[in-house]
Design an enzyme around this catalytic site. Structure first.
Site, PDB file in Angstrom:
ATOM      1  N   LYS A 290      51.601  35.871  24.594  1.00  0.00           N
ATOM      2  CA  LYS A 290      51.752  34.628  23.844  1.00  0.00           C
ATOM      3  C   LYS A 290      50.379  34.299  23.281  1.00  0.00           C
ATOM      4  CE  LYS A 290      51.822  30.771  26.398  1.00  0.00           C
ATOM      5  NZ  LYS A 290      52.033  29.793  27.501  1.00  0.00           N
TER       6      LYS A 290
ATOM      7  N   GLY B 242      57.495  37.594  27.805  1.00  0.00           N
ATOM      8  CA  GLY B 242      56.583  38.460  28.541  1.00  0.00           C
ATOM      9  C   GLY B 242      55.873  37.618  29.575  1.00  0.00           C
TER      10      GLY B 242
ATOM     11  N   PHE C  19      52.576  25.443  38.389  1.00  0.00           N
ATOM     12  CA  PHE C  19      53.494  25.474  37.244  1.00  0.00           C
ATOM     13  C   PHE C  19      52.766  25.622  35.909  1.00  0.00           C
ATOM     14  CE2 PHE C  19      55.728  23.218  40.647  1.00  0.00           C
ATOM     15  CZ  PHE C  19      56.940  23.907  40.673  1.00  0.00           C
TER      16      PHE C  19
ATOM     17  N   CYS D 215      55.010  36.703  35.123  1.00  0.00           N
ATOM     18  CA  CYS D 215      55.843  36.062  36.156  1.00  0.00           C
ATOM     19  C   CYS D 215      57.342  36.005  35.914  1.00  0.00           C
ATOM     20  CB  CYS D 215      55.309  34.664  36.418  1.00  0.00           C
ATOM     21  SG  CYS D 215      53.653  34.724  37.118  1.00  0.00           S
TER      22      CYS D 215
ATOM     23  N   ASP E 119      37.061  36.535  45.792  1.00  0.00           N
ATOM     24  CA  ASP E 119      37.920  37.630  45.340  1.00  0.00           C
ATOM     25  C   ASP E 119      37.299  38.945  45.820  1.00  0.00           C
ATOM     26  OD1 ASP E 119      40.128  37.587  42.728  1.00  0.00           O
ATOM     27  OD2 ASP E 119      39.412  39.523  43.479  1.00  0.00           O
TER      28      ASP E 119
ATOM     29  N   ARG F   8      35.238  40.989  38.604  1.00  0.00           N
ATOM     30  CA  ARG F   8      35.800  39.694  38.193  1.00  0.00           C
ATOM     31  C   ARG F   8      34.873  38.544  38.596  1.00  0.00           C
ATOM     32  NH1 ARG F   8      42.368  38.617  38.473  1.00  0.00           N
ATOM     33  NH2 ARG F   8      42.473  38.473  36.227  1.00  0.00           N
TER      34      ARG F   8
ATOM     35  N   GLU G 186      50.023  29.891  30.815  1.00  0.00           N
ATOM     36  CA  GLU G 186      48.788  30.416  30.233  1.00  0.00           C
ATOM     37  C   GLU G 186      48.649  29.939  28.789  1.00  0.00           C
ATOM     38  OE1 GLU G 186      48.156  34.611  31.026  1.00  0.00           O
ATOM     39  OE2 GLU G 186      48.998  34.309  33.014  1.00  0.00           O
TER      40      GLU G 186
HETATM   41  P1  NAD Z   1      45.818  37.652  39.110  1.00  0.00           P
HETATM   42  O1  NAD Z   1      46.202  39.063  39.282  1.00  0.00           O
HETATM   43  O2  NAD Z   1      45.214  37.197  37.810  1.00  0.00           O
HETATM   44  O3  NAD Z   1      44.771  37.228  40.254  1.00  0.00           O
HETATM   45  C1  NAD Z   1      44.940  37.542  41.587  1.00  0.00           C
HETATM   46  C2  NAD Z   1      43.562  37.857  42.181  1.00  0.00           C
HETATM   47  O4  NAD Z   1      43.700  37.971  43.601  1.00  0.00           O
HETATM   48  C3  NAD Z   1      42.956  39.170  41.694  1.00  0.00           C
HETATM   49  O5  NAD Z   1      41.705  38.926  41.082  1.00  0.00           O
HETATM   50  C4  NAD Z   1      42.823  40.011  42.974  1.00  0.00           C
HETATM   51  O6  NAD Z   1      41.660  40.824  42.998  1.00  0.00           O
HETATM   52  C5  NAD Z   1      42.754  38.939  44.039  1.00  0.00           C
HETATM   53  N1  NAD Z   1      43.109  39.412  45.384  1.00  0.00           N
HETATM   54  C6  NAD Z   1      44.198  40.115  45.773  1.00  0.00           C
HETATM   55  N2  NAD Z   1      44.189  40.326  47.098  1.00  0.00           N
HETATM   56  C7  NAD Z   1      43.062  39.742  47.578  1.00  0.00           C
HETATM   57  C8  NAD Z   1      42.498  39.604  48.880  1.00  0.00           C
HETATM   58  N3  NAD Z   1      43.105  40.111  49.951  1.00  0.00           N
HETATM   59  N4  NAD Z   1      41.314  38.958  49.011  1.00  0.00           N
HETATM   60  C9  NAD Z   1      40.685  38.432  47.930  1.00  0.00           C
HETATM   61  N5  NAD Z   1      41.184  38.523  46.669  1.00  0.00           N
HETATM   62  C10 NAD Z   1      42.361  39.166  46.488  1.00  0.00           C
HETATM   63  O7  NAD Z   1      47.116  36.787  39.431  1.00  0.00           O
HETATM   64  P2  NAD Z   1      47.504  35.349  38.859  1.00  0.00           P
HETATM   65  O8  NAD Z   1      48.085  35.469  37.496  1.00  0.00           O
HETATM   66  O9  NAD Z   1      46.376  34.414  39.100  1.00  0.00           O
HETATM   67  O10 NAD Z   1      48.721  34.987  39.827  1.00  0.00           O
HETATM   68  C11 NAD Z   1      48.504  34.664  41.179  1.00  0.00           C
HETATM   69  C12 NAD Z   1      49.795  34.088  41.740  1.00  0.00           C
HETATM   70  O11 NAD Z   1      50.121  32.867  41.046  1.00  0.00           O
HETATM   71  C13 NAD Z   1      51.020  34.981  41.593  1.00  0.00           C
HETATM   72  O12 NAD Z   1      51.833  34.816  42.734  1.00  0.00           O
HETATM   73  C14 NAD Z   1      51.727  34.420  40.378  1.00  0.00           C
HETATM   74  O13 NAD Z   1      53.119  34.645  40.430  1.00  0.00           O
HETATM   75  C15 NAD Z   1      51.445  32.944  40.494  1.00  0.00           C
HETATM   76  N6  NAD Z   1      51.433  32.210  39.233  1.00  0.00           N
HETATM   77  C16 NAD Z   1      50.852  32.751  38.120  1.00  0.00           C
HETATM   78  C17 NAD Z   1      50.804  32.014  36.944  1.00  0.00           C
HETATM   79  C18 NAD Z   1      50.176  32.564  35.699  1.00  0.00           C
HETATM   80  O14 NAD Z   1      50.281  31.920  34.658  1.00  0.00           O
HETATM   81  N7  NAD Z   1      49.522  33.712  35.729  1.00  0.00           N
HETATM   82  C19 NAD Z   1      51.308  30.705  36.912  1.00  0.00           C
HETATM   83  C20 NAD Z   1      51.869  30.180  38.073  1.00  0.00           C
HETATM   84  C21 NAD Z   1      51.922  30.938  39.232  1.00  0.00           C
HETATM   85  C1  UGA Z   2      55.445  30.470  32.644  1.00  0.00           C
HETATM   86  C2  UGA Z   2      55.938  29.043  32.906  1.00  0.00           C
HETATM   87  O1  UGA Z   2      56.054  28.361  31.652  1.00  0.00           O
HETATM   88  C3  UGA Z   2      54.985  28.291  33.821  1.00  0.00           C
HETATM   89  O2  UGA Z   2      55.513  27.011  34.136  1.00  0.00           O
HETATM   90  C4  UGA Z   2      54.797  29.100  35.117  1.00  0.00           C
HETATM   91  O3  UGA Z   2      53.862  28.460  35.956  1.00  0.00           O
HETATM   92  C5  UGA Z   2      54.300  30.481  34.779  1.00  0.00           C
HETATM   93  O4  UGA Z   2      55.249  31.128  33.880  1.00  0.00           O
HETATM   94  C6  UGA Z   2      54.184  31.391  35.968  1.00  0.00           C
HETATM   95  O5  UGA Z   2      54.752  31.139  36.998  1.00  0.00           O
HETATM   96  O6  UGA Z   2      53.508  32.402  35.756  1.00  0.00           O
HETATM   97  P1  UGA Z   2      53.644  31.573  31.046  1.00  0.00           P
HETATM   98  O7  UGA Z   2      54.324  32.839  31.426  1.00  0.00           O
HETATM   99  O8  UGA Z   2      52.178  31.506  31.167  1.00  0.00           O
HETATM  100  O9  UGA Z   2      54.211  30.364  31.943  1.00  0.00           O
HETATM  101  O10 UGA Z   2      53.993  31.182  29.554  1.00  0.00           O
HETATM  102  P2  UGA Z   2      55.287  30.574  28.829  1.00  0.00           P
HETATM  103  O11 UGA Z   2      54.826  29.600  27.845  1.00  0.00           O
HETATM  104  O12 UGA Z   2      56.311  30.142  29.783  1.00  0.00           O
HETATM  105  O13 UGA Z   2      55.831  31.831  28.014  1.00  0.00           O
HETATM  106  C7  UGA Z   2      56.416  32.938  28.666  1.00  0.00           C
HETATM  107  C8  UGA Z   2      56.990  33.875  27.625  1.00  0.00           C
HETATM  108  O14 UGA Z   2      58.111  33.275  26.974  1.00  0.00           O
HETATM  109  C9  UGA Z   2      56.009  34.227  26.506  1.00  0.00           C
HETATM  110  O15 UGA Z   2      56.155  35.572  26.165  1.00  0.00           O
HETATM  111  C10 UGA Z   2      56.426  33.322  25.371  1.00  0.00           C
HETATM  112  O16 UGA Z   2      56.083  33.811  24.107  1.00  0.00           O
HETATM  113  C11 UGA Z   2      57.929  33.301  25.565  1.00  0.00           C
HETATM  114  N1  UGA Z   2      58.570  32.099  24.988  1.00  0.00           N
HETATM  115  C12 UGA Z   2      58.268  30.856  25.461  1.00  0.00           C
HETATM  116  C13 UGA Z   2      59.503  32.245  23.966  1.00  0.00           C
HETATM  117  O17 UGA Z   2      59.796  33.375  23.526  1.00  0.00           O
HETATM  118  N2  UGA Z   2      60.100  31.132  23.451  1.00  0.00           N
HETATM  119  C14 UGA Z   2      59.832  29.879  23.894  1.00  0.00           C
HETATM  120  O18 UGA Z   2      60.434  28.910  23.383  1.00  0.00           O
HETATM  121  C15 UGA Z   2      58.890  29.746  24.932  1.00  0.00           C
END
Ligand code: NAD
Ligand code: UGA
Length: 480
Positions: free
Chosen positions: A345, A279, A172, A282, A37, A42, A175
């Site tokens: 959440k 919230g 998928f 994503c 990163d 971090r 959190e």
């Molecule tokens: P995040 O912001 O927590 O982490 C991303 C990291 O990438 C940061 O620490 C940042 O410093 C680093 N970064 C950015 N550009 C960089 C570079 N050029 N070189 C090295 N490091 C670099 O993001 P996240 O929540 O982990 O999400 C990442 C991706 O996964 C997004 O596309 C998101 O939509 C997807 N996603 C997120 C979740 C989730 O629950 N958060 C779930 C499924 C998919």
């Molecule tokens: C969501 C999806 O569930 C994941 O499959 C996906 O990978 C991820 O987005 C992503 O791409 O970032 P996440 O946002 O971590 O995961 O959490 P969720 O459990 O989906 O909850 C999302 C929001 O919906 C929260 O604010 C939660 O409180 C709310 N929620 C969820 C409700 O209000 N009601 C429900 O029945 C479920």
């Protein structure tokens, strides 16, 4: 395990990159996994010996870090070096909504993904499999391929031209349940057109995922499936939240309605909890991305359909702050309100797009004094999200602050719940943390200023206990 695959590098040590690579390292002891990163702070936190300070809170994560870190799992700032000696590179960087320029407010900002592709193009040696882990607009793999291909023609310094295969492998996990979701996924999706590369990644997952759950598709279906999954999930929440408003007006109860419809196996019971609005980093950005794509392809009606899901969510979040104000005699100015939960959440320290931010800001605009509690969110994070530190500093006694001739609210982070409720006018539950289900409402009532209100936007509080304590009670979707 394919004999060629020895080292994996993941660019991005965030909520996805960190836990996903931790699980891969744990399940594949023969692989060397390094998460890189550009954010030094971090990476330092990932490397801290005290695992209670990891940058991400996820149940079960610290145990895996203890088991694997320093053995076959590493966290590093040396992005270029690790790219150079890896056989497979995951791109797991942030893809937020663009703030300005073409597509602002809807399209994904791909500058971080593009920057990764350029670094991979420049520093890779030999054959490298590049895996899209970030959530991306359909056809982003084409952009990545173009950047990688271009490097072959310009990289005269390298004795052997590098070769690449690009795969889509969206994540998928949710959190708060990330480790369980990674260890027991409903499915793993691998999109691509290079059979060897697909098979190599398939072999990695096969170490712990049964083969019938590893789906192969073309690149574009894989990219679109990820956006579609989030859009469908978010749509369910907007649907049930819209019904909660009807319940409140009609004498119905949204929990009963959800149970009744969820028993229909075609609908299913999950994701039907009405709350303060969805919230998280994503849902909103991915739906807006879908809206942008639909508009780009001239599909106006499709774009409007999906945009409605986000609009309903915005309306619903505002509805909650407004009804708090209305119940407190039309004004919260100078009134003390306890906010229980700030994360989007439970079981996460993440506040991105948390409904609590919008609801708290509205209440502060109305002059409320907020005492905010969350077991995992740091005060600094709340400060960043609410962006009103200036008022607070001038307002240490927490009385309403006269600033620019306007009464403005103030807030304070509360660490100890037992001291939080003194002279409070209302308690607003915004995150479903388990500890809030154990609150003794008789004790709370003895500290609050009457008439006092409890607002439960998560349906986790026992209405009978609250009412027995002499408190007024409102909960989401309860018209009874
Ligand atoms: P995040 O912001 O927590 O982490 C991303 C990291 O990438 C940061 O620490 C940042 O410093 C680093 N970064 C950015 N550009 C960089 C570079 N050029 N070189 C090295 N490091 C670099 O993001 P996240 O929540 O982990 O999400 C990442 C991706 O996964 C997004 O596309 C998101 O939509 C997807 N996603 C997120 C979740 C989730 O629950 N958060 C779930 C499924 C998919
Ligand atoms: C969501 C999806 O569930 C994941 O499959 C996906 O990978 C991820 O987005 C992503 O791409 O970032 P996440 O946002 O971590 O995961 O959490 P969720 O459990 O989906 O909850 C999302 C929001 O919906 C929260 O604010 C939660 O409180 C709310 N929620 C969820 C409700 O209000 N009601 C429900 O029945 C479920």
């Amino acid at each position: 395990m394919s004999s060629n695959l020895k080292k994996i590098c993941c660019i991005g040590a965030g909520y996805v990159g960190g836990p996903t690579m931790a699980v891969i390292a744990d399940k594949c002891p023969n692989l060397n996994v390094t998460v890189v990163d550009i954010n030094k702070e971090r990476i330092n936190l990932w490397n801290e010996s005290d695992t209670s300070n990891l940058p991400i809170y996820e149940p079960g994560l610290a145990d895996i870090i203890k088991r694997c870190r320093g053995k076959n799992l590493f966290f590093s700032n040396k992005v270029e070096e690790n790219i150079a000696d890896s056989d497979m590179i995951f791109i797991s960087v942030n893809t937020p909504t663009k703030k300005k320029g073409l597509g602002a407010g809807k399209a994904s900002d791909l500058k971080w993904v593009e920057s990764c592709a350029r670094k991979v193009a420049k520093h890779s040696i030999g054959h490298t499999i590049v895996v899209e882990k970030s959530t991306l607009p359909v056809r982003t793999a084409e952009v990545i391929k173009t950047i990688l291909e271009a490097s072959k023609n310009t990289n005269s310094k390298k004795s052997i031209n590098p070769t690449f295969a690009v795969l889509s492998n969206p994540e998928f996990l949710a959190e708060g349940t990330a480790i369980n979701d990674l260890v027991n996924p409903d499915r793993v999706l691998i999109g691509g057109d290079n059979e060897n590369a697909i098979q190599t990644l398939h072999e990695v997952y096969k170490n712990w995922v049964s083969e019938d759950k590893i789906l192969h598709t073309n690149l574009w279906s894989s990219e679109l499936a990820k956006l579609t999954a989030n859009a469908f999930l978010a749509q369910r929440i907007s649907s049930i939240n819209s019904i909660s408003a009807i319940c409140e007006s009609t004498g119905a109860d949204v929990r009963e309605v959800a149970r009744a419809i969820g028993s229909d196996s075609r609908i299913g019971s999950k994701f039907l909890d009405s709350g303060p609005g969805f919230g998280g980093s994503c849902f909103k950005k991915d739906i807006l991305n879908l809206v942008y794509l639909s508009e780009y392809f001239g599909l106006k009606e499709v774009a409007e359909f999906w945009e409605g899901v986000v609009q309903l969510n915005n309306w619903h979040q505002n509805r909650i702050s407004q009804l708090v104000v209305k119940k407190l005699f039309g004004s919260v100015s100078g009134k003390k309100i306890n906010i229980l939960g700030f994360a989007f959440k439970s079981n996460t320290n993440d506040t991105r797009e948390s409904s609590a931010i919008k609801i708290c800001k509205k209440l502060l605009e109305e002059g409320a004094i907020l005492y905010i509690h969350d077991p995992k969110v740091e005060e600094k994070q709340i400060e960043n999200d609410l962006k009103i530190t200036f008022n607070m500093k001038r307002n240490e006694d927490l009385s309403p602050n006269l600033h620019n001739n306007e009464v403005e609210g103030s807030w304070k982070k509360v660490n100890n719940l037992s001291e939080a409720f003194l002279d409070s006018d209302a308690v607003l539950v915004l995150t479903e943390w388990e500890e809030y289900t154990k609150i003794n409402w008789l004790d709370v009532a003895s500290q609050m200023r009457f008439p006092a209100w409890i607002f439960d936007s998560r349906s986790i509080i026992d209405p009978i206990k609250v009412k027995e304590a002499g408190l007024n009670f409102w909960r989401i979707g309860d018209g009874t």
